[in-house]
Scaffold this active site. Sequence first.
Site, mmCIF file in Angstrom:
data_model
loop_
_atom_site.group_PDB
_atom_site.id
_atom_site.type_symbol
_atom_site.label_atom_id
_atom_site.label_comp_id
_atom_site.label_asym_id
_atom_site.label_seq_id
_atom_site.Cartn_x
_atom_site.Cartn_y
_atom_site.Cartn_z
ATOM 1 N N THR A 1 0.845 -1.207 0.000
ATOM 2 C CA THR A 1 0.000 0.000 0.000
ATOM 3 C C THR A 1 0.879 1.255 0.000
ATOM 4 O O THR A 1 2.105 1.160 -0.024
ATOM 5 C CB THR A 1 -0.929 0.014 1.227
ATOM 6 O OG1 THR A 1 -0.103 0.037 2.408
ATOM 7 C CG2 THR A 1 -1.835 -1.203 1.263
ATOM 8 N N LYS B 1 3.773 1.203 10.867
ATOM 9 C CA LYS B 1 3.189 1.426 9.538
ATOM 10 C C LYS B 1 3.612 2.791 8.984
ATOM 11 O O LYS B 1 3.581 3.786 9.694
ATOM 12 C CB LYS B 1 1.658 1.319 9.605
ATOM 13 C CG LYS B 1 1.007 1.413 8.231
ATOM 14 C CD LYS B 1 -0.421 0.896 8.250
ATOM 15 C CE LYS B 1 -1.111 1.058 6.912
ATOM 16 N NZ LYS B 1 -0.458 0.330 5.812
ATOM 17 N N HIS C 1 -3.640 1.139 13.145
ATOM 18 C CA HIS C 1 -2.571 0.183 12.829
ATOM 19 C C HIS C 1 -1.401 0.365 13.791
ATOM 20 O O HIS C 1 -1.310 1.362 14.491
ATOM 21 C CB HIS C 1 -2.080 0.367 11.391
ATOM 22 C CG HIS C 1 -3.015 -0.190 10.359
ATOM 23 N ND1 HIS C 1 -4.063 0.533 9.852
ATOM 24 C CD2 HIS C 1 -3.068 -1.403 9.753
ATOM 25 C CE1 HIS C 1 -4.723 -0.211 8.972
ATOM 26 N NE2 HIS C 1 -4.143 -1.392 8.895
HETATM 27 N N1 NDP Z 1 -2.864 -6.040 1.209
HETATM 28 C C1 NDP Z 1 -2.869 -6.509 2.465
HETATM 29 O O1 NDP Z 1 -3.701 -7.355 2.832
HETATM 30 C C2 NDP Z 1 -1.832 -6.021 3.414
HETATM 31 C C3 NDP Z 1 -0.920 -5.099 3.002
HETATM 32 N N2 NDP Z 1 0.112 -4.743 3.809
HETATM 33 C C4 NDP Z 1 1.106 -3.865 3.221
HETATM 34 O O2 NDP Z 1 2.280 -4.635 2.955
HETATM 35 C C5 NDP Z 1 3.413 -3.791 2.980
HETATM 36 C C6 NDP Z 1 4.492 -4.408 3.866
HETATM 37 O O3 NDP Z 1 4.081 -4.376 5.209
HETATM 38 P P1 NDP Z 1 5.007 -4.989 6.360
HETATM 39 O O4 NDP Z 1 5.344 -6.398 6.044
HETATM 40 O O5 NDP Z 1 4.334 -4.662 7.632
HETATM 41 O O6 NDP Z 1 6.318 -4.076 6.190
HETATM 42 P P2 NDP Z 1 7.816 -4.413 6.639
HETATM 43 O O7 NDP Z 1 8.493 -3.094 6.763
HETATM 44 O O8 NDP Z 1 7.834 -5.345 7.799
HETATM 45 O O9 NDP Z 1 8.428 -5.207 5.393
HETATM 46 C C7 NDP Z 1 8.801 -4.575 4.206
HETATM 47 C C8 NDP Z 1 9.662 -5.518 3.406
HETATM 48 O O10 NDP Z 1 9.999 -4.869 2.186
HETATM 49 C C9 NDP Z 1 11.425 -4.914 2.010
HETATM 50 N N3 NDP Z 1 11.882 -3.685 1.343
HETATM 51 C C10 NDP Z 1 11.544 -2.423 1.655
HETATM 52 N N4 NDP Z 1 12.166 -1.547 0.843
HETATM 53 C C11 NDP Z 1 12.931 -2.294 -0.003
HETATM 54 C C12 NDP Z 1 13.777 -1.976 -1.096
HETATM 55 N N5 NDP Z 1 13.960 -0.715 -1.490
HETATM 56 N N6 NDP Z 1 14.365 -2.999 -1.748
HETATM 57 C C13 NDP Z 1 14.162 -4.282 -1.371
HETATM 58 N N7 NDP Z 1 13.368 -4.640 -0.338
HETATM 59 C C14 NDP Z 1 12.760 -3.663 0.318
HETATM 60 C C15 NDP Z 1 11.976 -4.960 3.420
HETATM 61 O O11 NDP Z 1 13.302 -5.461 3.382
HETATM 62 P P3 NDP Z 1 14.417 -4.903 4.427
HETATM 63 O O12 NDP Z 1 14.025 -5.468 5.746
HETATM 64 O O13 NDP Z 1 15.686 -5.446 3.876
HETATM 65 O O14 NDP Z 1 14.319 -3.406 4.372
HETATM 66 C C16 NDP Z 1 10.970 -5.903 4.087
HETATM 67 O O15 NDP Z 1 11.266 -7.231 3.789
HETATM 68 C C17 NDP Z 1 2.900 -2.425 3.441
HETATM 69 O O16 NDP Z 1 2.672 -1.609 2.307
HETATM 70 C C18 NDP Z 1 1.576 -2.749 4.106
HETATM 71 O O17 NDP Z 1 0.676 -1.679 4.122
HETATM 72 C C19 NDP Z 1 0.260 -5.260 5.058
HETATM 73 C C20 NDP Z 1 -0.645 -6.159 5.538
HETATM 74 C C21 NDP Z 1 -1.777 -6.613 4.757
HETATM 75 O O1 LIG Z 2 0.516 -2.093 7.102
HETATM 76 C C1 LIG Z 2 -0.279 -2.939 7.563
HETATM 77 O O2 LIG Z 2 -0.015 -3.616 8.569
HETATM 78 C C2 LIG Z 2 -1.555 -3.140 6.868
HETATM 79 N N1 LIG Z 2 -1.733 -2.534 5.742
HETATM 80 C C3 LIG Z 2 -2.842 -2.649 4.869
HETATM 81 C C4 LIG Z 2 -3.461 -1.293 4.590
HETATM 82 O O3 LIG Z 2 -2.737 -0.296 4.464
HETATM 83 O O4 LIG Z 2 -4.682 -1.219 4.473
HETATM 84 C C5 LIG Z 2 -3.813 -3.723 5.246
HETATM 85 C C6 LIG Z 2 -3.880 -4.088 6.693
HETATM 86 O O5 LIG Z 2 -4.851 -3.342 7.351
HETATM 87 C C7 LIG Z 2 -2.550 -4.090 7.413
#
Ligand code: NDP
Ligand SMILES: O=C(O)C1=N[C@H](C(=O)O)C[C@H](O)C1
Length: 266
Positions: free
Chosen positions: A98, A157, A153
Amino acid sequence: MKVGIFGANGRMGRALIEAAHNNEDADIAHALVRESSSFKGIDAGQVAGIGNIDSALTTIKAIDELADVYIDFTLPEACMNNLAWCVENKKPVVIGTTGLSKEQLAKIDEAACQIPVVFAANMSVGVNLLVNLLKTTAKVMGQHSDIEIWEAHHRFKKDAPSGTALMLGKAIADELDRDLDKVSVYGREGDTGERDRETIGFATIRAGDIVGEHTALFADIGERIEITHKASSRLTFAKGAVRAAIWLKDKSTRLYDMQDVLGLKD
Ligand SMILES: NC(=O)C1=CN([C@@H]2O[C@H](COP(=O)(O)OP(=O)(O)OC[C@H]3O[C@@H](n4cnc5c(N)ncnc54)[C@H](OP(=O)(O)O)[C@@H]3O)[C@@H](O)[C@H]2O)C=CC1
Ligand SMILES: O=C(O)C1=N[C@H](C(=O)O)C[C@H](O)C1
């Protein structure tokens, strides 16, 4: 179905490893981290907290055989690079990232002319059902109510409002023939004046370890409806994403969302 997971060391990456490992229709082809990552070489199962699964975290440069479908839950810049790589290699991709800009969203549209893509700000069954409930509520109460959406959240985030809140707002605005860009109000302060009935307000809370909560409020004079979804585990999103990947494997080139995957469209 062999799945490749980008951002495998992230919060969602770890949940995706667990969800894919526990799904009998999915095999983890590779769990990917960035080239400079200190997690490189560590077993993916160890990182996910599920014990050894015999699959070391690796990088895009180190893989030879590609997966059938890729899943991206990273950050906008990484997501765009991963998307370009999937297009280059003609691989379907499920995107949950997102906080994407209008230009980045347009890149997803472009990519979906070349590969099958599922893109959804929320992969949980409950939130996708919520979209349908909100459309019905908007149809019945929307023109007479004040509509507000709030979300909460965890402290880590980076984007606000959440992608889900924006998706819910868009679904309501579309149902009411309003343009979300014109009617959205992101936070209020000072002498705001009386509320404009056409607006859709957004409020954001960031605190502790809240996994993800969304409420849509339709308030008229004399009654109001509040519809809330609360996620209590990231596994719910991860299971949805793996389900989407399995579904996407043999689909034709197009942009899909989670409503397509779950068969929730009219
Ligand atoms: N659609 C859905 O149902 C949901 C969506 N989300 C979304 O998912 C996304 C990730 O959330 P979350 O897991 O909490 O975030 P995290 O910060 O925990 O994880 C992000 C990941 O992306 C990698 N990353 C970030 N920047 C780079 C880069 N420039 N190059 C390579 N790797 C990179 C990080 O690697 P490193 O550690 O090496 O930086 C890490 O592995 C968010 O946008 C969130 O809103 C979350 C939950 C549910
Ligand atoms: O960053 C998160 O954690 C989540 N991101 C998603 C969003 O931006 O809506 C989905 C979920 O709620 C968790």
